[in-house]
Design an enzyme around this catalytic site. Structure first.
Site, PDB file in Angstrom:
ATOM      1  N   ASN A 128       0.867  -1.172   0.000  1.00 26.34           N
ATOM      2  CA  ASN A 128       0.000   0.000   0.000  1.00 26.34           C
ATOM      3  C   ASN A 128       0.907   1.226   0.000  1.00 26.34           C
ATOM      4  O   ASN A 128       1.466   1.586   1.028  1.00 26.34           O
ATOM      5  CB  ASN A 128      -0.909  -0.012   1.232  1.00 26.34           C
ATOM      6  CG  ASN A 128      -1.811   1.219   1.282  1.00 26.34           C
ATOM      7  OD1 ASN A 128      -1.817   2.028   0.359  1.00 26.34           O
ATOM      8  ND2 ASN A 128      -2.551   1.362   2.365  1.00 26.34           N
ATOM      9  N   LYS A 141       0.102   4.208  -0.348  1.00 30.43           N
ATOM     10  CA  LYS A 141      -0.560   5.399   0.209  1.00 30.43           C
ATOM     11  C   LYS A 141      -0.267   6.616  -0.669  1.00 30.43           C
ATOM     12  O   LYS A 141      -0.119   6.453  -1.878  1.00 30.43           O
ATOM     13  CB  LYS A 141      -0.138   5.608   1.673  1.00 30.43           C
ATOM     14  CG  LYS A 141      -0.325   4.334   2.501  1.00 30.43           C
ATOM     15  CD  LYS A 141      -0.167   4.543   3.986  1.00 30.43           C
ATOM     16  CE  LYS A 141      -0.367   3.206   4.701  1.00 30.43           C
ATOM     17  NZ  LYS A 141      -0.323   3.316   6.149  1.00 30.43           N
ATOM     18  N   HIS A 173      -9.626   1.253   4.540  1.00 30.45           N
ATOM     19  CA  HIS A 173      -8.379   1.456   5.285  1.00 30.45           C
ATOM     20  C   HIS A 173      -8.659   2.403   6.454  1.00 30.45           C
ATOM     21  O   HIS A 173      -9.469   3.326   6.337  1.00 30.45           O
ATOM     22  CB  HIS A 173      -7.309   2.038   4.360  1.00 30.45           C
ATOM     23  CG  HIS A 173      -5.949   1.993   4.980  1.00 30.45           C
ATOM     24  ND1 HIS A 173      -5.548   2.908   5.921  1.00 30.45           N
ATOM     25  CD2 HIS A 173      -4.939   1.106   4.838  1.00 30.45           C
ATOM     26  CE1 HIS A 173      -4.322   2.591   6.329  1.00 30.45           C
ATOM     27  NE2 HIS A 173      -3.928   1.503   5.683  1.00 30.45           N
ATOM     28  N   GLU A 199      -7.140   4.827   7.531  1.00 32.93           N
ATOM     29  CA  GLU A 199      -6.929   6.247   7.196  1.00 32.93           C
ATOM     30  C   GLU A 199      -8.151   6.819   6.471  1.00 32.93           C
ATOM     31  O   GLU A 199      -8.503   7.985   6.651  1.00 32.93           O
ATOM     32  CB  GLU A 199      -5.640   6.397   6.359  1.00 32.93           C
ATOM     33  CG  GLU A 199      -4.405   6.144   7.227  1.00 32.93           C
ATOM     34  CD  GLU A 199      -3.234   5.489   6.512  1.00 32.93           C
ATOM     35  OE1 GLU A 199      -3.185   5.496   5.269  1.00 32.93           O
ATOM     36  OE2 GLU A 199      -2.345   4.951   7.212  1.00 32.93           O
ATOM     37  N   GLU A 233      -5.712  -4.760  10.322  1.00 30.80           N
ATOM     38  CA  GLU A 233      -4.662  -3.774  10.578  1.00 30.80           C
ATOM     39  C   GLU A 233      -4.953  -3.045  11.887  1.00 30.80           C
ATOM     40  O   GLU A 233      -5.720  -2.067  11.897  1.00 30.80           O
ATOM     41  CB  GLU A 233      -4.602  -2.751   9.447  1.00 30.80           C
ATOM     42  CG  GLU A 233      -4.311  -3.345   8.084  1.00 30.80           C
ATOM     43  CD  GLU A 233      -3.695  -2.313   7.131  1.00 30.80           C
ATOM     44  OE1 GLU A 233      -2.605  -2.585   6.631  1.00 30.80           O
ATOM     45  OE2 GLU A 233      -4.291  -1.245   6.922  1.00 30.80           O
ATOM     46  N   GLY A 284       2.338   2.300  10.853  1.00 33.39           N
ATOM     47  CA  GLY A 284       3.315   3.382  10.731  1.00 33.39           C
ATOM     48  C   GLY A 284       3.997   3.737  12.033  1.00 33.39           C
ATOM     49  O   GLY A 284       4.654   4.771  12.127  1.00 33.39           O
ATOM     50  N   SER A 300       3.241  -2.198  10.338  1.00 35.31           N
ATOM     51  CA  SER A 300       4.689  -2.307  10.560  1.00 35.31           C
ATOM     52  C   SER A 300       5.287  -3.655  10.140  1.00 35.31           C
ATOM     53  O   SER A 300       6.237  -4.129  10.766  1.00 35.31           O
ATOM     54  CB  SER A 300       5.036  -1.972  12.015  1.00 35.31           C
ATOM     55  OG  SER A 300       4.628  -0.641  12.309  1.00 35.31           O
TER      56      SER A 300
HETATM   57  P1  13P Z   1       2.849   0.399   7.742  1.00 36.52           P
HETATM   58  O1  13P Z   1       3.332  -0.879   7.117  1.00 36.52           O
HETATM   59  O2  13P Z   1       3.623   1.609   7.267  1.00 36.52           O
HETATM   60  O3  13P Z   1       2.737   0.297   9.219  1.00 36.52           O
HETATM   61  O4  13P Z   1       1.359   0.644   7.184  1.00 36.52           O
HETATM   62  C1  13P Z   1       0.459  -0.386   7.266  1.00 36.52           C
HETATM   63  C2  13P Z   1      -0.716  -0.048   6.441  1.00 36.52           C
HETATM   64  O5  13P Z   1      -1.474   0.845   6.769  1.00 36.52           O
HETATM   65  C3  13P Z   1      -0.931  -0.791   5.186  1.00 36.52           C
HETATM   66  O6  13P Z   1      -2.173  -0.528   4.662  1.00 36.52           O
END
Ligand code: 13P
Length: 253
Positions: free
Chosen positions: A9, A11, A97, A99, A169, A175, A215
């Site tokens: 992803n 982003k 997601h 976010e 997740e 992150g 992560s």
């Molecule tokens: P990270 O791998 O940067 O923690 O992000 C996970 C994520 O949100 C994947 O969709």
């Protein structure tokens, strides 16, 4: 055999030059994926077509959109329809997601509509769920995540629900560099599979791939993916580094 998926992803990262270089480096690694192993790249909308062309001849590589709208077409300025994704030969779409849920107020009900239209157009949704830290601290994560599944997925037929990929997740692990332990991931994945089995039957639940996200990196992917109910990962930060993501793909069980 369940699909094992390493999904990147990206982003809102990378310019087009960097995106092309990253994909080219990963393709150049000539990873020999087994039949049930897949690498999926959720790229920003403007890069979908270029990315799709780049991976076209690489076995078991697919491009995903990071979102789509719930309506077929029309006056929805700034939105992207699943029909558009289909016309680009995009096979996956990430939906729900955390976010999107947090910054764009996407509710379980709204996500159910997006899931409906994605399946109508034969695009595989990667449906994200997961709890914030406050819920984990209160130890009510199971109820929280079960509700996300209930409100977005429980209206589907057995046939349709198996077409969906789920990504668990935990928000506190996204992150932050703080991964769920492989035991915590396994525990939640097994629970989600039970929730699906109670509603749709054991056989259906056994067919649904459940990815872990939060992560994941080259150094922990193998251990997390080796858990019996973890079928790969949805990877943010580490998917932006070719060597990291190549190792992550190679960590699928
Ligand atoms: P990270 O791998 O940067 O923690 O992000 C996970 C994520 O949100 C994947 O969709």
């Amino acid at each position: 055999m369940r699909k094992q998926i390493a999904a990147a992803n990206w982003k809102m990262n990378l310019t087009i030059d960097k995106a092309e270089t990253l994909l080219a480096e990963i393709i150049a690694a000539e990873i020999n994926l087994e039949e049930n192993h897949f690498a999926v790249f959720a790229v920003p909308f403007p890069y979908l077509q270029i990315a799709q062309r780049k991976i076209e001849n690489t076995k078991n590589f697919f491009i995903a959109a990071q979102n789509c709208y719930s309506k077929e077409s029309g006056a929805y300025t700034g939105e992207v329809s699943v029909e558009m994704l289909q016309s680009l030969n995009v096979k996956y779409v990430v939906l729900g997601h955390s976010e999107r849920r947090e910054y764009f107020q996407e509710s379980n009900q709204f996500l159910a509509e997006k899931l409906n239209i994605a399946l109508e157009y034969n695009i595989t949704p990667i449906f994200c769920c997961g709890e914030p830290l406050s819920i984990r601290d209160a130890q009510t994560q199971n109820q929280f995540v079960a509700k996300q599944l209930e409100e977005s997925l429980f209206h589907f037929s057995k046939d349709d629900v198996q077409k969906i990929v789920i990504a668990y997740e935990p928000i506190w692990a996204i992150g932050t560099g703080k991964t769920a332990t492989s035991e915590q991931a396994q525990e939640m994945h097994a629970y989600l599979r039970k929730v699906l089995a109670d509603k749709f039957g054991k056989e259906i639940a056994e067919n649904i791939s459940i990815l872990y996200g939060g992560s994941v990196k080259a150094s922990n992917a193998k251990e997390i993916f080796s858990q019996p109910d973890v079928d790969g990962g949805l990877v943010g930060g580490a998917s932006l580094i070719a060597a990291e993501f190549i190792t992550i793909i190679n960590s699928l069980k």
